[in-house]
Design a protein around this motif. Structure first.
Motif, PDB file in Angstrom:
ATOM      1  N   UNK A   1     -86.644  22.102-118.278  1.00 33.99           N
ATOM      2  CA  UNK A   1     -86.836  21.384-117.448  1.00 33.99           C
ATOM      3  C   UNK A   1     -88.519  21.080-117.102  1.00 33.99           C
TER       4      UNK A   1
ATOM      5  N   UNK B   1     -90.170  18.527-119.526  1.00 31.86           N
ATOM      6  CA  UNK B   1     -90.207  16.954-119.411  1.00 31.86           C
ATOM      7  C   UNK B   1     -91.463  16.612-118.622  1.00 31.86           C
TER       8      UNK B   1
ATOM      9  N   UNK C   1     -82.575  26.209-124.622  1.00 32.85           N
ATOM     10  CA  UNK C   1     -83.420  26.910-123.482  1.00 32.85           C
ATOM     11  C   UNK C   1     -83.722  28.191-124.025  1.00 32.85           C
TER      12      UNK C   1
ATOM     13  N   UNK D   1     -84.323  15.175-117.557  1.00 33.11           N
ATOM     14  CA  UNK D   1     -84.883  16.456-116.993  1.00 33.11           C
ATOM     15  C   UNK D   1     -83.921  16.993-115.958  1.00 33.11           C
TER      16      UNK D   1
ATOM     17  N   UNK E   1     -81.012  18.633-118.122  1.00 39.53           N
ATOM     18  CA  UNK E   1     -81.706  19.901-118.727  1.00 39.53           C
ATOM     19  C   UNK E   1     -81.459  20.728-117.805  1.00 39.53           C
ATOM     20  N   UNK E   2     -81.830  20.648-116.723  1.00 32.81           N
ATOM     21  CA  UNK E   2     -81.987  21.636-115.352  1.00 32.81           C
ATOM     22  C   UNK E   2     -80.691  22.024-115.227  1.00 32.81           C
TER      23      UNK E   2
ATOM     24  N   UNK F   1     -79.373  24.072-118.747  1.00 30.50           N
ATOM     25  CA  UNK F   1     -80.045  25.360-118.927  1.00 30.50           C
ATOM     26  C   UNK F   1     -79.662  26.389-117.815  1.00 30.50           C
ATOM     27  N   UNK F   2     -79.321  26.190-116.842  1.00 31.13           N
ATOM     28  CA  UNK F   2     -79.025  26.936-115.595  1.00 31.13           C
ATOM     29  C   UNK F   2     -77.804  27.745-116.360  1.00 31.13           C
TER      30      UNK F   2
END
Lengths: 408, 408
Positions: free
Chosen positions: A92, A95, A122, B105, B108-109, B112-113
């Motif tokens: 994240x 980006x 990731x 973004x 993705x956050x 990937x969490x």
DNA sequence: TTGAAAGCGCTACCAT
DNA sequence: ATGGTAGCGCTTTCAA
């Protein structure tokens, strides 16, 4: 797990196999044809009569069969249809990194051209904060002293990523993430950082580029330079850097740039002490600001700052301004990357231009070539390791640099 | 079974199986332990003695074994460890779309969490130009008249993507890409466009937002409005749009916005002809310019333009300027999206703000929830289709809109 | 703790 | 053009 029913051996009620989802064989059975035929109906239309084909397709739909299972196909066929990308920070955050975005655009263009997908992998294991996993790992491998082992716990996503090859973006040589990627036995392309002869590498001549930037400043009369550096090793750490740590740098890109700055200073007859280095923990504006504040706040205040990225440079400009210094009147600032935004800062940033998008495209093409070789060289034994590419870079002089105030 | 000697045809030279790469069994054989043990050494350290474990790991490294094969693991385990994203255009164009970048973004956050990777799936088949594949397909399915068939040729990347679920970003309902995605029998999250009750959906109230934008202009005295629309159907086409095509729109998002604009006009007592619509072929600045030129060049020139994206709006501003028109003096322009750049255009853009990043995060969370449900509900039969989310949107008034020149 | 066996779902190869 | 068979490499039973 104590599931009970599940292996519902007895009740092939709707021709669905146990897991709930029907399979290719279910469709074949339902229709009284062979599995092969169903497979062909999906991927080799010319191998069977159109009538049968559409019959198969219809039945498939009726049964709720969604087409050949990609995982099985991938296992069987030995190819994943995707390339992975490994970034040196949380995805994240990626980006926020304009240079990486440009890189990704170029990479994507090359990869989609080939009909492949792009997998963003990731770096962290779930739940662990940024550097935690890496430090744990760092210590673990320090203990057992297995260089490049990394066959331990973390990085599950990297280890289970279904990809044909991986683009490694700007990782220090000693980052366990890199060791893990290398251990995957797939083609890798190394962008900017690790210098491992066994993989293709896409870079610029960082040393020459850095040297050019420093020479520009020295030519303007600057005699005291401050460097705002990116991380020197996988173990990130903010603060002043002494010669010892510089010598131990494992980030090839950072090391090359430091070497370029030093070479320019040496060539101009400056003493080693005239170049001061502060290392940052992350490539962000606040970190640039923090480092600049440290450099400009000490004694022997530099009249010029060399930042290893435009983001750091932008932070440095902010710091200088807060200290009441004029740019470039009191302090000159040079960036690195020439991201689009650097043309419109105030003042516009003098920086090292590099072609991020071309880098991405190159990286993609190298990887594709490596895959191709791998196919061809199947048993010929020699996997012709693609050389990689060194792209051009050049200094772009704008308004953030000017004559040294002391030389006037 | 008539296996003979374990397929060990004749040359077990280095314990590598035929394909060149050693497998888990090769390592086991070399060490005289079971495959299970080797597997555990990699993923269940607590299941065997540390001594044996490191022995296994060492041997693995010596043999060049790179750890469990992800494709096999994925087939066996039934999960891919990745979520797919489908964009409505070439992926390399996606990086020019700031709203999508923000979305990505956020996505993705969330992803990937959870320790998953994100797969960017290219929409086109290799070698075919943009719309070609889609049109081919369009005609094919028109011929056989199977709505939502799409089990045909193209979109190989989408069909073979090893993913647990897919985020569908802004696709028209009739885009064959969407049908293909839906046929994959995996959870989907629909962002902005198709309205299919069986999948979670993340959106804003497009109709209300559009209506608010139009009301703002009408409130300023504008009586003749031009709309610069995004695509109405999967079949993109530039040009003026009549009521008939509007009624046939398959892009739910576009349709909702048009409906909102129309509602505002109707409520203000304007005649239907006072709203003119031009459809664009792509969400780019040049297309916005082209559309604006058409709208402003005709008779009954509108005094205000409603663009369905900020990028289109920026193009519209350029067009107006080239025609010698002042903004907002002669023409007002409203955008949609409130991407960061729209605050710093000249004049700053009045636009509809939406939270792209939050949308991405929501989409990711919906998909993760769906996966979770899927696991739990395995045999409980009811896959509790997650509802999705409707995020807030609001009009942001800036300098690009002002009183109608005619009402002054 | 460890070992043996049975597939996950598919496709390449061989037959017909 | 179609049908059978044997695995791709792994992990999850069961048994020892």
């Amino acid at each position: 797990m104590d599931r009970i029913g599940e292996a519902d051996d007895r009740n092939p009620r709707r021709g669905a196999s146990r897991k709930g989802r029907p399979t290719l064989r279910d469709v074949a059975r339902e229709l009284g044809v062979s599995a092969q035929t169903v497979s062909n109906a999906f991927r080799r239309p010319d191998q069977l009569s159109p009538a049968l084909r559409s019959e198969v397709l219809r039945t498939a739909r009726r049964l709720g069969y969604g087409g050949p299972d990609p995982a099985a196909k991938s296992l069987r066929g030995g190819r994943a249809g995707a390339l992975g990308v490994l970034y040196n920070d949380r995805l994240s955050h990626a980006f926020d990194d304009p240079a990486f975005m440009l890189f990704l655009r170029g990479l994507t263009a090359a990869v989609e051209q080939a009909g492949l997908s792009l997998l963003l992998i990731p770096a962290e294991s779930p739940g662990s904060v940024d550097s935690d996993a890496r430090q744990m790992h760092d210590e673990a491998s320090r203990g057992t002293r297995r260089p490049g082992a990394a066959a331990d716990r973390p990085f599950a996503a990297l280890r289970t990523a279904v990809v044909d090859g991986i683009v490694v973006y700007s990782l220090p040589d000693d980052d366990p993430l890199y060791a893990t990627a290398a251990s995957r036995n797939r083609p890798l392309v190394l962008v900017d950082s690790p210098r491992d002869r066994s993989f293709a590498r896409v870079t610029i001549d960082d040393e020459a580029a850095a040297r050019a930037a420093a020479e520009h400043l020295i030519g303007l009369g600057h005699r005291q330079l401050g460097v705002i550096a990116l991380e020197l090793t996988a173990r990130r750490r903010f603060g002043p850097v002494e010669a010892e740590r510089i010598a131990a740098a494992t980030n090839a890109m950072t090391a090359a740039r430091l070497s370029g700055y030093a070479a320019a200073a040496r060539a101009a007859g400056l003493a080693p002490e005239s170049v001061t280095v502060v290392e940052t923990e992350a490539n962000t504006e606040p970190e640039g600001e923090r480092a600049a504040r440290m450099l400009l706040g000490g004694d022997a205040r530099p009249t010029a700052l060399l930042a290893m990225s435009d983001r750091l440079a932008v932070g440095a400009i902010a710091a200088a301004r807060e200290l009441g210094l004029d740019i470039p009147g009191d302090v000159s600032v040079v960036g690195f990357d020439n991201v689009p935004a650097s043309a419109s800062t105030t003042p516009p940033l003098t920086t090292v231009d590099q072609q991020h998008e071309a880098k991405g495209r190159q990286a993609g093409e190298c990887l594709l070539a490596a895959l191709h070789d791998g196919d061809a060289a199947d048993d010929s034994g020699t996997a012709a390791a693609t050389a990689g590419a060194e792209l051009p870079a050049r200094l772009v002089v704008r308004g953030s640099t000017g004559p040294s105030p002391r030389s006037r």
